[in-house]
Design a protein around this motif. Sequence first.
Motif, PDB file in Angstrom:
ATOM      1  N   GLY A 193     -13.369  -0.462  -3.858  1.00  0.00           N
ATOM      2  CA  GLY A 193     -13.325  -1.045  -2.529  1.00  0.00           C
ATOM      3  C   GLY A 193     -14.122  -0.280  -1.506  1.00  0.00           C
ATOM      4  O   GLY A 193     -14.316  -0.734  -0.400  1.00  0.00           O
ATOM      5  N   ASP A 210     -23.418  -4.690  -4.026  1.00  0.00           N
ATOM      6  CA  ASP A 210     -22.649  -3.864  -3.109  1.00  0.00           C
ATOM      7  C   ASP A 210     -21.409  -4.645  -2.699  1.00  0.00           C
ATOM      8  O   ASP A 210     -21.534  -5.753  -2.175  1.00  0.00           O
ATOM      9  N   PRO A 211     -20.213  -4.113  -2.918  1.00  0.00           N
ATOM     10  CA  PRO A 211     -18.992  -4.842  -2.561  1.00  0.00           C
ATOM     11  C   PRO A 211     -18.954  -5.250  -1.082  1.00  0.00           C
ATOM     12  O   PRO A 211     -18.482  -6.334  -0.762  1.00  0.00           O
ATOM     13  N   ALA A 212     -19.445  -4.412  -0.184  1.00  0.00           N
ATOM     14  CA  ALA A 212     -19.440  -4.755   1.243  1.00  0.00           C
ATOM     15  C   ALA A 212     -20.319  -5.972   1.499  1.00  0.00           C
ATOM     16  O   ALA A 212     -19.952  -6.878   2.249  1.00  0.00           O
ATOM     17  N   SER A 219     -18.029 -12.043   9.263  1.00  0.00           N
ATOM     18  CA  SER A 219     -17.331 -11.312  10.313  1.00  0.00           C
ATOM     19  C   SER A 219     -16.782 -12.278  11.357  1.00  0.00           C
ATOM     20  O   SER A 219     -17.482 -13.197  11.788  1.00  0.00           O
ATOM     21  N   MET A 245     -21.088  -8.287  -0.683  1.00  0.00           N
ATOM     22  CA  MET A 245     -20.419  -9.431  -1.301  1.00  0.00           C
ATOM     23  C   MET A 245     -19.298  -9.935  -0.387  1.00  0.00           C
ATOM     24  O   MET A 245     -19.137 -11.136  -0.190  1.00  0.00           O
ATOM     25  N   TYR A 246     -18.560  -9.009   0.190  1.00  0.00           N
ATOM     26  CA  TYR A 246     -17.478  -9.391   1.095  1.00  0.00           C
ATOM     27  C   TYR A 246     -18.042 -10.162   2.280  1.00  0.00           C
ATOM     28  O   TYR A 246     -17.524 -11.218   2.652  1.00  0.00           O
ATOM     29  N   GLU A 247     -19.135  -9.651   2.879  1.00  0.00           N
ATOM     30  CA  GLU A 247     -19.743 -10.312   4.033  1.00  0.00           C
ATOM     31  C   GLU A 247     -20.278 -11.693   3.668  1.00  0.00           C
ATOM     32  O   GLU A 247     -20.268 -12.604   4.491  1.00  0.00           O
ATOM     33  N   ARG A 248     -20.727 -11.853   2.429  1.00  0.00           N
ATOM     34  CA  ARG A 248     -21.264 -13.143   1.996  1.00  0.00           C
ATOM     35  C   ARG A 248     -20.178 -14.207   1.962  1.00  0.00           C
ATOM     36  O   ARG A 248     -20.383 -15.343   2.362  1.00  0.00           O
ATOM     37  N   PHE A 249     -18.995 -13.834   1.498  1.00  0.00           N
ATOM     38  CA  PHE A 249     -17.908 -14.801   1.347  1.00  0.00           C
ATOM     39  C   PHE A 249     -16.943 -14.806   2.525  1.00  0.00           C
ATOM     40  O   PHE A 249     -16.221 -15.769   2.729  1.00  0.00           O
ATOM     41  N   PHE A 250     -16.901 -13.728   3.277  1.00  0.00           N
ATOM     42  CA  PHE A 250     -15.998 -13.627   4.424  1.00  0.00           C
ATOM     43  C   PHE A 250     -16.794 -13.118   5.624  1.00  0.00           C
ATOM     44  O   PHE A 250     -16.795 -11.933   5.910  1.00  0.00           O
ATOM     45  N   SER A 273     -17.398   0.981   0.218  1.00  0.00           N
ATOM     46  CA  SER A 273     -18.787   0.519   0.235  1.00  0.00           C
ATOM     47  C   SER A 273     -19.760   1.689   0.299  1.00  0.00           C
ATOM     48  O   SER A 273     -20.946   1.493   0.211  1.00  0.00           O
TER      49      SER A 273
END
Length: 183
Positions: A11, A32-34, A43, A36-41, A13
Amino acid sequence: GEGDGAGSNAGSSAGSSVGSSVGSGKAVESFDPAAMYERFFPSPVHGSKEATDAAYDGAVSVLLDGVKEGNAAVLVATHNRTSVELATDKMAKLGLGRDHHLVHVAQILGMADGLTLALAKSGYNTHKLVLFGDFFEIFPWMLRRLDENKDLMGAMASERSILWSEVWKRGHETLAKDSGVYK
């Protein structure tokens, strides 16, 4: 578990990446998990004040539609004069009375007082947030509000005469009632 290295940076980044084998193992994807997170969720923070204002105004508009339909209530809590004007214009367009029991407008005491006063005098349901508590707990919160409302400083200067005339009027009314001398 501890000591086996598994999950020690999960978790995080900071320099971490994940590799995966696809199919025969010849294609390897790293990400990069960060990212990937920004792509699906994406800000929830908007990129500009204008975007924030537009999102806020849109939300208020939807809520006012809900008030008209009988399934919502709204507290328009902003110091932004344009946002308040958009809300009051929408109320009029929808045929909602200025004193509609499900629509209220609020500002922090000491901020946009002229706006609150004008709304109250025009018949809108208005409120003031009164801050209380330990100074060192309130002060950082208040600084954040001031930073968010930099455009308010110019408005405060333009409202000074309105506020002073209201102070004078209320003082005069109070003296007239209490002493019977001034009429």
